[in-house]
Design a protein around this motif. Structure first.
Motif, PDB file in Angstrom:
ATOM      1  N   GLY A  98      13.672   9.154 -28.529  1.00 39.86           N
ATOM      2  CA  GLY A  98      14.456   8.050 -27.995  1.00 39.86           C
ATOM      3  C   GLY A  98      14.487   8.125 -26.470  1.00 39.86           C
ATOM      4  O   GLY A  98      14.253   9.192 -25.879  1.00 39.86           O
ATOM      5  N   ASP A 100      17.080   8.027 -24.990  1.00 36.36           N
ATOM      6  CA  ASP A 100      18.232   8.919 -24.761  1.00 36.36           C
ATOM      7  C   ASP A 100      17.778  10.316 -24.341  1.00 36.36           C
ATOM      8  O   ASP A 100      18.353  10.918 -23.433  1.00 36.36           O
ATOM      9  N   PHE A 124      24.826   0.745 -19.805  1.00 34.02           N
ATOM     10  CA  PHE A 124      24.617   1.661 -20.912  1.00 34.02           C
ATOM     11  C   PHE A 124      25.363   2.970 -20.617  1.00 34.02           C
ATOM     12  O   PHE A 124      25.184   3.564 -19.547  1.00 34.02           O
ATOM     13  N   THR A 224      11.636   2.011 -24.820  1.00 33.50           N
ATOM     14  CA  THR A 224      11.945   2.543 -26.152  1.00 33.50           C
ATOM     15  C   THR A 224      11.236   1.747 -27.245  1.00 33.50           C
ATOM     16  O   THR A 224      10.929   0.562 -27.057  1.00 33.50           O
ATOM     17  N   SER A 226      12.874   1.621 -30.085  1.00 29.90           N
ATOM     18  CA  SER A 226      14.025   1.400 -30.972  1.00 29.90           C
ATOM     19  C   SER A 226      14.337  -0.071 -31.202  1.00 29.90           C
ATOM     20  O   SER A 226      14.784  -0.450 -32.279  1.00 29.90           O
ATOM     21  N   LYS A 227      14.162  -0.884 -30.177  1.00 33.42           N
ATOM     22  CA  LYS A 227      14.690  -2.259 -30.241  1.00 33.42           C
ATOM     23  C   LYS A 227      13.601  -3.217 -30.707  1.00 33.42           C
ATOM     24  O   LYS A 227      13.629  -3.677 -31.846  1.00 33.42           O
ATOM     25  N   ARG A 235      13.654   7.380 -33.709  1.00 27.87           N
ATOM     26  CA  ARG A 235      13.850   7.972 -32.398  1.00 27.87           C
ATOM     27  C   ARG A 235      12.551   8.181 -31.621  1.00 27.87           C
ATOM     28  O   ARG A 235      11.985   9.270 -31.620  1.00 27.87           O
TER      29      ARG A 235
HETATM   30  C1  PLP Z   1      19.853   0.338 -22.200  1.00 27.19           C
HETATM   31  C2  PLP Z   1      19.542   1.331 -23.240  1.00 27.19           C
HETATM   32  N1  PLP Z   1      18.769   2.366 -22.923  1.00 27.19           N
HETATM   33  C3  PLP Z   1      18.440   3.288 -23.837  1.00 27.19           C
HETATM   34  C4  PLP Z   1      18.924   3.204 -25.117  1.00 27.19           C
HETATM   35  C5  PLP Z   1      18.606   4.290 -26.086  1.00 27.19           C
HETATM   36  O1  PLP Z   1      17.410   4.029 -26.676  1.00 27.19           O
HETATM   37  P1  PLP Z   1      16.799   5.030 -27.749  1.00 27.19           P
HETATM   38  O2  PLP Z   1      17.165   4.505 -29.079  1.00 27.19           O
HETATM   39  O3  PLP Z   1      15.330   4.949 -27.453  1.00 27.19           O
HETATM   40  O4  PLP Z   1      17.362   6.385 -27.474  1.00 27.19           O
HETATM   41  C6  PLP Z   1      19.729   2.143 -25.499  1.00 27.19           C
HETATM   42  C7  PLP Z   1      20.260   2.045 -26.880  1.00 27.19           C
HETATM   43  O5  PLP Z   1      21.117   1.299 -27.207  1.00 27.19           O
HETATM   44  C8  PLP Z   1      20.048   1.187 -24.532  1.00 27.19           C
HETATM   45  O6  PLP Z   1      20.859   0.165 -24.824  1.00 27.19           O
END
Ligand code: PLP
Length: 366
Positions: A98, A100, A124, A224, A226-227, A235
């Motif tokens: 992620g 993160d 965030f 990412t 993720s979205k 992750r």
């Molecule tokens: C702006 C932003 N950055 C990073 C992330 C985290 O992404 P990941 O799921 O890749 O850890 C999010 C998740 O909500 C986000 O909103």
């Protein structure tokens, strides 16, 4: 003896008093809490892809081999595909569990005790949450009432505190607005490293600024899977870094941070980008539909969004009340109660059917 052992257990004082981060709750927990069937829930609280991942991911994972072997510590094939996707050399790409995890790795690389990061809330939460864990001091420069950056105040804070890092998010979570490219250029002239988080860039009209990493030795871009790619549960994120940082990043990252399932799922996604970008178009269409419908409701005041979610000021009723009424119908949204976000809720774009139900419920509350 027992007494002696007890006094030797000495966790960090700052951790003792810190507040926990509030992550999204699992669907099972929501279902149990609400007394509803998990399959009926509509989860619009964490900006996930409501359509799910590419069918190629399902197929790849169903046939996953070599689970007894550690994954490629360099994510080589994935980085090749990310290089094709971003147009940036694979040598400047680092993958993580992620985005993160990349935020943490960046803090580990830059921050020595009491160094400063500049943060621009509401944004965030992870930048401000992680920095103290790595002994960084956070200087908050709040956004204005439209969630635009206070550029002179950021410049002053970076210079006065000799900030090592400036974290910027565009499109910004939770407000959904983008930072104009001219503003980014101005901030990149500051004597600090600027981290631009493009987690939601696939949903925006503005182009990614990832190629600027070639021109600015102080720019890091985070992305990412993720979205847009619907892989939040697996992750996978990545960063595009100036070449000079790469050898140091490789030294400090955990060797097997991207697990095998995540690695191959991200690869399968990048081999199916036209399908996934079609879903992005659908999410953007639903977002536009939602903004228009929200604006018609007397109790919602939506902010314009370039992302897959919409921040709303709730007027005439408590935002917590609205959250609870939606939850009763199985619709989960994100509620905020913090500076600049009192009485706000954020709602992610759903599938057309989910949005039908959401709008039908909202109309009954008008
Ligand atoms: C702006 C932003 N950055 C990073 C992330 C985290 O992404 P990941 O799921 O890749 O850890 C999010 C998740 O909500 C986000 O909103």
């Amino acid at each position: 003896m027992a007494q002696n052992l007890k006094t030797k257990v000495r966790i960090r004082e700052d951790v003792k008093s810190m507040k926990a981060y509030t992550p999204t709750t699992s669907l099972d927990v929501f279902a149990e809490r609400l007394g509803l069937n998990v399959d009926t829930l509509i989860k619009l609280d964490a900006n996930e892809n409501p359509f799910g991942p590419s069918p190629k991911v399902q197929e790849t994972l169903a046939n996953l081999q070599n689970m007894n072997i550690y994954p490629d510590p360099e994510s080589n094939r994935l980085r090749d595909l990310l290089s094709d996707y971003t147009g940036m050399p694979r040598e400047q790409i680092l993958c993580g569990a992620g985005a993160d995890e990349l935020i943490e790795i960046i803090l580990q690389l830059f921050i020595e005790p009491n160094d400063t990061i500049v943060n621009t809330p509401p944004t965030f939460a992870m930048y401000g949450f992680d920095a103290p864990l790595y002994y960084g001091q956070v200087i908050d420069v709040y956004r204005d009432e439209n969630f635009d950056l206070d550029v002179p105040a950021i410049e002053q804070a970076v210079i006065e505190h000799e900030a090592k890092l400036l974290f910027l998010c565009s499109p910004n979570n939770p407000s959904g607005n983008v930072i104009p490219h001219e503003t980014m250029k101005r901030l990149l002239d500051l004597p600090t490293t600027v981290v631009i988080d493009e987690a939601y860039i696939e949903f925006a009209e503005d182009d990614s600024i990832v190629s600027w990493v070639n021109d600015y030795p102080n720019l890091i871009v985070l992305r990412t899977m993720s979205k847009w790619a619907g892989l939040a549960g697996l992750r996978v994120g990545y960063g595009i870094f100036p070449m000079d940082l790469m050898s140091h990043l490789w030294k400090i990252k955990q060797p097997y941070n991207v697990n095998l399932a995540a690695d191959v799922a991200a690869q399968a996604s990048l081999e199916d980008t036209s399908y996934l970008l079609g879903l992005v178009d659908q999410m953007v269409a639903q977002r536009k539909r939602m903004v228009e419908a929200f604006a018609e409701l007397p109790f919602l005041s939506p902010y314009p969004s370039e992302s897959n979610f919409i921040l709303n000021k709730v007027v005439g009723m408590g935002a917590d009340k609205l959250r609870d009424r939606l939850a009763k119908e199985g619709i989960i949204v994100r509620y905020y109660n913090k500076p600049r976000l009192h009485d706000h809720i954020r709602i992610s774009a759903g599938t057309p059917e989910q949005v039908d139900k959401l709008l039908a419920v909202l109309k009954t509350l008008a």
